[in-house]
Structures are given as structure tokens and as C-alpha cells.
Enzyme design. Structure first.
Site, PDB file in Angstrom:
ATOM      1  N   GLN A 254       8.933  -8.538  -7.776  1.00  0.00           N
ATOM      2  CA  GLN A 254       8.336  -8.464  -6.436  1.00  0.00           C
ATOM      3  C   GLN A 254       7.899  -9.837  -5.933  1.00  0.00           C
ATOM      4  O   GLN A 254       7.914 -10.101  -4.726  1.00  0.00           O
ATOM      5  CB  GLN A 254       7.151  -7.493  -6.431  1.00  0.00           C
ATOM      6  CG  GLN A 254       7.519  -6.051  -6.735  1.00  0.00           C
ATOM      7  CD  GLN A 254       8.486  -5.442  -5.718  1.00  0.00           C
ATOM      8  OE1 GLN A 254       8.625  -5.926  -4.597  1.00  0.00           O
ATOM      9  NE2 GLN A 254       9.179  -4.389  -6.124  1.00  0.00           N
ATOM     10  N   HIS A 257      10.202 -11.994  -3.508  1.00  0.00           N
ATOM     11  CA  HIS A 257      10.348 -11.765  -2.068  1.00  0.00           C
ATOM     12  C   HIS A 257       9.967 -12.996  -1.257  1.00  0.00           C
ATOM     13  O   HIS A 257      10.697 -13.429  -0.373  1.00  0.00           O
ATOM     14  CB  HIS A 257       9.480 -10.581  -1.624  1.00  0.00           C
ATOM     15  CG  HIS A 257      10.118  -9.254  -1.849  1.00  0.00           C
ATOM     16  ND1 HIS A 257      11.222  -8.830  -1.166  1.00  0.00           N
ATOM     17  CD2 HIS A 257       9.791  -8.235  -2.694  1.00  0.00           C
ATOM     18  CE1 HIS A 257      11.564  -7.611  -1.572  1.00  0.00           C
ATOM     19  NE2 HIS A 257      10.714  -7.241  -2.499  1.00  0.00           N
ATOM     20  N   GLU A 322       0.291  -2.109  -1.978  1.00  0.00           N
ATOM     21  CA  GLU A 322       1.507  -1.457  -1.496  1.00  0.00           C
ATOM     22  C   GLU A 322       2.143  -0.608  -2.599  1.00  0.00           C
ATOM     23  O   GLU A 322       2.462   0.559  -2.399  1.00  0.00           O
ATOM     24  CB  GLU A 322       2.478  -2.544  -1.024  1.00  0.00           C
ATOM     25  CG  GLU A 322       3.795  -2.017  -0.518  1.00  0.00           C
ATOM     26  CD  GLU A 322       4.753  -3.145  -0.170  1.00  0.00           C
ATOM     27  OE1 GLU A 322       5.728  -2.873   0.551  1.00  0.00           O
ATOM     28  OE2 GLU A 322       4.551  -4.294  -0.614  1.00  0.00           O
ATOM     29  N   HIS A 323       2.369  -1.209  -3.768  1.00  0.00           N
ATOM     30  CA  HIS A 323       2.892  -0.492  -4.941  1.00  0.00           C
ATOM     31  C   HIS A 323       1.859  -0.575  -6.059  1.00  0.00           C
ATOM     32  O   HIS A 323       1.245  -1.628  -6.255  1.00  0.00           O
ATOM     33  CB  HIS A 323       4.164  -1.126  -5.512  1.00  0.00           C
ATOM     34  CG  HIS A 323       5.241  -1.418  -4.517  1.00  0.00           C
ATOM     35  ND1 HIS A 323       5.274  -2.583  -3.761  1.00  0.00           N
ATOM     36  CD2 HIS A 323       6.343  -0.714  -4.169  1.00  0.00           C
ATOM     37  CE1 HIS A 323       6.344  -2.577  -2.994  1.00  0.00           C
ATOM     38  NE2 HIS A 323       7.015  -1.457  -3.215  1.00  0.00           N
ATOM     39  N   ASP A 356      12.554   0.455  -4.444  1.00  0.00           N
ATOM     40  CA  ASP A 356      13.013  -0.254  -3.248  1.00  0.00           C
ATOM     41  C   ASP A 356      14.393   0.204  -2.806  1.00  0.00           C
ATOM     42  O   ASP A 356      14.815  -0.083  -1.685  1.00  0.00           O
ATOM     43  CB  ASP A 356      13.057  -1.766  -3.514  1.00  0.00           C
ATOM     44  CG  ASP A 356      11.676  -2.399  -3.506  1.00  0.00           C
ATOM     45  OD1 ASP A 356      10.741  -1.763  -2.988  1.00  0.00           O
ATOM     46  OD2 ASP A 356      11.535  -3.524  -4.017  1.00  0.00           O
ATOM     47  N   HIS A 412     -17.480  20.271  35.609  1.00  0.00           N
ATOM     48  CA  HIS A 412     -16.543  20.924  34.694  1.00  0.00           C
ATOM     49  C   HIS A 412     -16.699  22.450  34.805  1.00  0.00           C
ATOM     50  O   HIS A 412     -15.712  23.187  34.916  1.00  0.00           O
ATOM     51  CB  HIS A 412     -16.818  20.497  33.237  1.00  0.00           C
ATOM     52  CG  HIS A 412     -16.185  19.201  32.845  1.00  0.00           C
ATOM     53  ND1 HIS A 412     -16.475  18.014  33.467  1.00  0.00           N
ATOM     54  CD2 HIS A 412     -15.263  18.911  31.875  1.00  0.00           C
ATOM     55  CE1 HIS A 412     -15.774  17.041  32.902  1.00  0.00           C
ATOM     56  NE2 HIS A 412     -15.020  17.563  31.940  1.00  0.00           N
TER      57      HIS A 412
END
Length: 422
Positions: A254, A257, A322-323, A356, A412
Site C-alpha cells: 500500500q 501508491h 481505510e483498510h 483492491d 402552519h
């Protein structure tokens, strides 16, 4: 080198590790958005040339260019795309079916709740340091299944001024109706405000780097967005039973990236922390994309050592990555304590790298702590909950008068009472 840190106060630890947006970056992105809003295509082209070093004459990918990509894609690439698309389609269709007939959900005799597709969406597909045809699959397929009529894909072109052929093929195969050669904050601005070449959309989805995430946040008062899906995050909870080399391999997978990714480990064992640290140091020099990995790990990576299991769980849920991989004994039962992660991966043989692509889960996931309030992108992100009601209010409404009096809104009540006897 990845840092080993002793956790003393969880809240301050989480705050110190959270990726923050600088005021300088925010001002830069805001100026780009303002320019795109005012000057449209000319501003978009200007920033493509400024940030990506290329001149773009035509923003939209033509049908001719789309057809030309077919000859540039290998048979294996086509097969892999088909497999990924089929698995995700099955999972998303299953979710859609679980809505118990999304077109007609009756609450009572006078009200109907239904799910209707959003008319138009913009799907941001990252580019730059790597190509991401998988992100095209992950965003376009749920939109298509939801029934979205206009599905726009934007992606930064390479140095040749063209989008990666596999990304174009994936987007077109999955149902994109328009594809544009533009990336960064300028792409988000074009989708939000519209230009001569790129009509505005109703919602923007997809992951991106720092400027893309800031831009999505800033335009969210004008257009809907899915989430903040910024630079990749991976957390791994490890114990004495974990394989340090597998932990290191997953962190590296990861970290490749970009230099902005955040990859970390949470453990109780100082011994395991040191073994993981050594494995990372051993593997990085021979890894491909090693310069990106090294910068990412040294800048943002860490191994947090906690006092006990409860502290590990609390820290993981508050960081809400995220993970989150659970490489521990009894990982399945441990997973029931995790509520904050975008995606929880159970056991040593469920690496985030596989998720992924081919596990059927969507890899467009919340980052920067937003995993506490939502999960990954799905068909639900492309549907609007539509409520329709029909009633006959003629009659006595004493409870209504009590409520309108309590709120100081007498008109109302008069609007309803005026229908009596008519």
C-alpha cells in the site's frame, strides 16, 4: 525507517498522526476552483499545462481514441478486467436486490418510499504515478447498476497527453458515457461548476490525492460528493502469532501508491514490533517503486505499541483507517470489536492488496477518519431516497395546533385547517 511508538494517551496519539490540510494547500486549491468556475475550459487547460506539463487541445476522449485503445490492450488484460467486473457486479447486484424491491417500498397507505437513480455522476480516476483501471471498474459499475443515465469519467493523461488505454477500456466497458483527459483540482472544479466541454454533474465520486480531496471538500456546497477518499491508509493489528514478513509485505504493497500514504501497525508486543521493523528494512531496498515506499514509510508509517487488547481496539477505531487487517489469533471474533475501519480484512490470507482487485469489495473507501461514519462506495451512493405522500387532511387536527403553537408557527395550522369542509 518505520518508527516504533509507545502509546500513552490515545486521543493525543490519534491527533498527532492524523493527516492535516495546510492552509497553503487549501488556498491553492480554492484559487484553482475559482478560476475554473469563472473561466471554464481555458482555466482547466491552463492548469493541466502547469501541473502536468502538457498542452491539451481537446478535453474529451473521442470515439476514435476509444476504439484505438482496443489494439493496445493484451488478451490477459481483457480477461483480468472481465473477472474483476463480473465479481463486483455480482456483489453490487446482490446488495441492490437486498433493498427489497428498490422501486416500491410502502410505509403505509398514503406514503411511498422508493430509490431512484441520481441523474448524473462524475467518477474521478487517479493517474500520475500509477494507472488505475481498477478504480474505473469500482466507480462506474455501481453507477451503471443503479441506473445513472450520465456517467462521466475524468482522469489525468500521461506525458503523451493520453489516458492509459486500459483505464479507457475499463471505463467504457463498465458503462461510462463520457471520458475526459483532465485531472487534479481542475477536474473536480469542471465537474462541480461545468465548462463548455464538460457539463456539470450532480455528484462526484472516486479517490484522489491531496488536492483532489481538498477540492471535493470545497465544492461540496455546490455538488454532492461520496466521501473524502484521499491517499491510501492501511492499518494492521498484529500479535505474537503474526508473520512479520507478511505484515511488511502488506505495508509495502500500500505504501507504493504514493509518498502520502499512511501505513501502520498496532500491537502489544515490542518484540513483534522490532521484528516487523527489521522485515521492512530488509524488503524495501529490493522492492520496485522503492523510493516512493521508503518516503511513505519513513514520513507517515509507524508501529504503535499498546498496553492491552482494549487499547489496541480503541486506537484502531479512533484512527479509523481505510483498510484494517487483523493478523491475530481468533481474527474473526476480534473483528466484531472493530467499528471504525472502511474495510476490515480478517486473517493473514486476506491481504488488502487482493481487496483492491478481486475480492468483490469496493476499493474506493473513506480515509482520514471518515470510516467511523461510512463504508466503501456502493450502488447505494448512486441512488436517491425518494419519498412521495398523498393524504386527506380535512378534519380535526388538535395535535397539530398544539405543536404549531409550541413552535410559534400559527400559519402552519391555519393552512391545514383552511381545508376543512372543502
Amino acid at each position: 525507517m518505520i518508527k516504533i511508538l509507545q502509546v500513552r494517551n490515545i486521543d493525543s496519539f490519534v491527533e498527532s498522526r492524523r493527516q492535516k490540510t495546510s492552509e497553503k494547500d487549501r488556498k491553492t486549491v480554492q484559487s484553482i476552483l475559482n478560476d475554473v468556475r469563472k473561466n471554464g475550459d481555458s482555466a482547466v487547460k491552463k492548469y493541466e499545462r502547469k501541473f502536468n506539463g502538457r498542452k491539451t487541445s481537446q478535453l474529451r476522449v473521442s470515439e476514435k481514441e476509444i476504439k484505438e485503445t482496443q489494439s493496445k490492450i493484451s488478451r490477459d488484460d481483457r480477461g483480468a478486467l472481465r473477472s474483476m467486473s463480473s465479481i463486483l457486479t455480482w456483489e453490487e447486484a446482490h446488495l441492490l436486490g437486498g433493498l427489497s424491491s428498490p422501486k416500491k417500498i410502502w410505509r403505509d397507505k398514503s406514503a411511498k418510499i422508493s430509490f431512484v437513480p441520481i441523474p448524473s455522476v462524475g467518477c474521478y480516476i487517479p493517474g500520475g504515478q500509477a494507472r488505475y483501471p481498477s478504480s474505473a471498474v469500482m466507480s462506474v459499475i455501481p453507477a451503471k447498476l443503479a441506473g445513472v443515465k450520465r456517467i462521466v469519467v475524468v482522469s489525468p493523461p500521461g506525458r503523451d497527453g493520453k489516458i492509459d488505454p486500459l483505464t479507457i477500456a475499463a471505463a467504457k466497458r463498465c458503462g461510462a458515457t463520457e471520458i475526459y483527459k483532465v485531472g487534479g483540482a481542475q477536474a473536480i472544479g469542471a465537474l462541480a461548476y461545468g465548462t463548455k466541454s464538460i457539463p456539470k454533474v450532480d455528484k462526484i465520486v472516486g479517490p484522489g490525492g491531496k488536492f483532489v480531496s481538498i477540492a471535493k471538500s470545497l465544492v461540496s456546497d455546490q455538488v454532492a460528493i461520496d466521501m473524502v477518499a484521499g491517499p491510501t491508509e492501511l492499518g494492521i493489528i498484529a500479535d505474537t502469532s503474526s508473520d512479520p514478513e507478511l505484515v511488511a509485505l502488506d505495508l509495502i504493497s500500500q505504501a507504493e501508491h504514493s509518498k502520502d500514504t499512511m501505513c501502520f501497525v498496532i500491537t502489544q508486543s515490542k518484540t513483534m514490533a522490532k521484528r516487523i521493523q527489521k522485515s521492512i528494512e530488509k524488503l524495501i531496498p529490493s522492492a520496485e517503486r522503492s523510493s516512493i515506499i521508503k518516503e511513505s514509510i519513513s514520513k507517515n508509517g509507524f508501529i504503535a505499541v499498546c498496553k492491552n487488547e482494549n487499547e489496541m481496539v480503541e486506537l484502531a477505531n479512533k484512527i479509523a483507517p481505510e483498510h484494517l487487517e487483523l493478523m491475530v489469533k481468533n481474527a474473526r471474533s476480534f473483528s466484531r470489536k472493530i467499528t471504525g475501519a472502511g474495510l476490515v480484512l480478517i486473517g493473514k490470507n486476506t491481504p488488502s492488496a487482493a481487496s483492491d482487485y478481486l475480492l468483490g469489495t469496493n476499493h474506493i473507501l473513506p480515509t482520514n477518519g471518515f470510516g467511523r461514519t461510512r463504508g466503501g462506495l456502493s450502488v447505494l451512493d448512486f441512488l436517491k431516497l425518494q419519498t412521495v405522500v398523498e393524504s386527506d387532511v380535512r378534519g380535526e387536527w388538535d395535535e397539530l395546533k398544539t405543536l404549531t403553537d409550541a413552535e410559534g408557527l400559527p400559519n402552519h395550522y391555519k393552512a391545514v385547517k383552511g381545508r376543512s369542509g372543502r
